[in-house]
Enzyme design. Structure first.
Site: not given
Ligand code: NDP
Length: 311
Positions: A226, A274
């Site tokens: 994001r 995006h």
């Molecule tokens: P997931 O929820 O599967 O994964 C998120 C990851 O981020 C997890 O490994 C989580 O850790 C980690 N995380 C979250 N908060 C923290 C923190 N404070 N410190 C360390 N690690 C953290 O999400 P997705 O992989 O499905 O998607 C990720 C993001 O990609 C979405 O939220 C969205 O914002 C973005 N996105 C962008 C798109 C684009 O076109 N550019 C399209 C789709 C999504 P843990 O595993 O330990 O919980």
């Protein structure tokens, strides 16, 4: 029959709606607001970004299905009913498309594509010393549904890959850093930093002057999570003073990126609108069908957002 209300933008094309309907043959899909009469008949909602307050008065609602993987815009809406599960999209094709984007850009830098294009324009036959993929480490920030797929594919190409997440991971060949205490160790060795983080209170502005300074000199930053995870002025400073060799940005604090924004013309920045991955409506049927079956069977649905964690 299960009734699903579609809170989707008016400009969504008919083929998109037809494909969605094909994936949910046992459901009646009704566009909001024009096809919804009695709201008590609605069992589920599918939505990209609901109008504030528009989901608060469905008395029989059992779950909200987001058409996206990112749900920060839902978390910010405090009119959403908190007792109703909010589920987000995960899908192998969604992840595969994202991995294509990440591989493309990592390899573009790894194989000096921009330099060779410049040399070609000057008709210069001038080989650049080429590192092996295994000499570079790609740091995956956020090893979730999207990050893991990219990490595994980067490993297959030969890069060293490590990850940083909230909780510890145990993926073969991917060293896991986790939690705030281990962020520096992760950053210090990430020649390529690929940010897959969701936008939450903890990740807003996480890529800033201080954290970017912890990367190796000449690192590349790719942000597909994001836009607000990154402090835009700080990345420009890090690019201008030579700390970073390049940035690939697919997401921005303000989208569409305003015409006057310096990213557009910065020689070290690649801007894409995006599109690193996009939801195709055929991705929605399987996850929504599976979740409806779980809910109707009394089970917890998959990919429910933890509203406190924000993702
Ligand atoms: P997931 O929820 O599967 O994964 C998120 C990851 O981020 C997890 O490994 C989580 O850790 C980690 N995380 C979250 N908060 C923290 C923190 N404070 N410190 C360390 N690690 C953290 O999400 P997705 O992989 O499905 O998607 C990720 C993001 O990609 C979405 O939220 C969205 O914002 C973005 N996105 C962008 C798109 C684009 O076109 N550019 C399209 C789709 C999504 P843990 O595993 O330990 O919980």
């Amino acid at each position: 029959m299960t009734v699903i209300a579609l809170h989707l933008p008016d400009m969504i094309p008919q083929w998109w709606l037809d494909t969605l309907a094909e994936g949910l043959p046992e459901c009646i899909l009704k566009r909001w607001p024009k096809e919804i009469g009695d709201k008590s008949e609605v069992d589920y909602v599918i939505t990209l970004k609901p109008e504030p307050n528009s989901l608060s008065d469905y008395p029989s609602l059992k779950a909200i299905f987001a058409t996206s993987a990112g749900v920060d815009h839902f978390i910010e809406d405090n009119t959403l009913p908190v007792s109703i599960p909010l589920c987000r999209l995960t899908n192998p094709e969604l992840s595969a498309r994202m991995s294509e984007y990440v591989l493309l850009h990592v390899l573009r830098f790894h194989r000096h594509l921009a330099e060779y294009q410049n040399l070609q324009s000057e008709k210069k036959w001038s080989p650049i010393q080429q590192k092996a993929a295994s000499d570079s480490t790609v740091g995956i920030m956020g090893l979730g549904a999207l990050g893991l797929d990219a990490a595994q594919k980067l490993r297959t190409v030969g890069f060293k890959v490590h990850s940083w997440s909230q909780s510890q991971k145990h993926e073969e060949g991917i060293k896991s850093y986790f939690g705030d205490d281990q962020l520096s160790g992760f950053l210090n060795t990430s020649d390529y930093l690929v940010c897959f983080l969701p936008l939450t209170d903890k990740t807003r502005g996480i890529l800033n002057r201080k954290t970017l300074a912890e990367l190796p000199d000449g690192a590349i930053v790719i942000n597909v999570g994001r836009g607000a995870c990154l402090v835009e002025t700080d990345i420009i400073t890090a690019l201008d003073d030579g700390k970073l060799a390049g940035a690939v940005l697919d997401v921005f604090g303000t989208e569409p990126l305003p015409a006057e924004h310096p990213f557009w013309k910065h020689p070290k920045v690649t801007v894409t609108p995006h599109v690193s991955t996009v939801t195709h409506p055929r991705m929605l049927g399987p996850y929504i069908r599976e979740n409806i079956a779980r809910i109707e069977g009394g089970q917890i649905p998959l990919n429910v957002i933890d509203r406190l964690n924000g993702y």
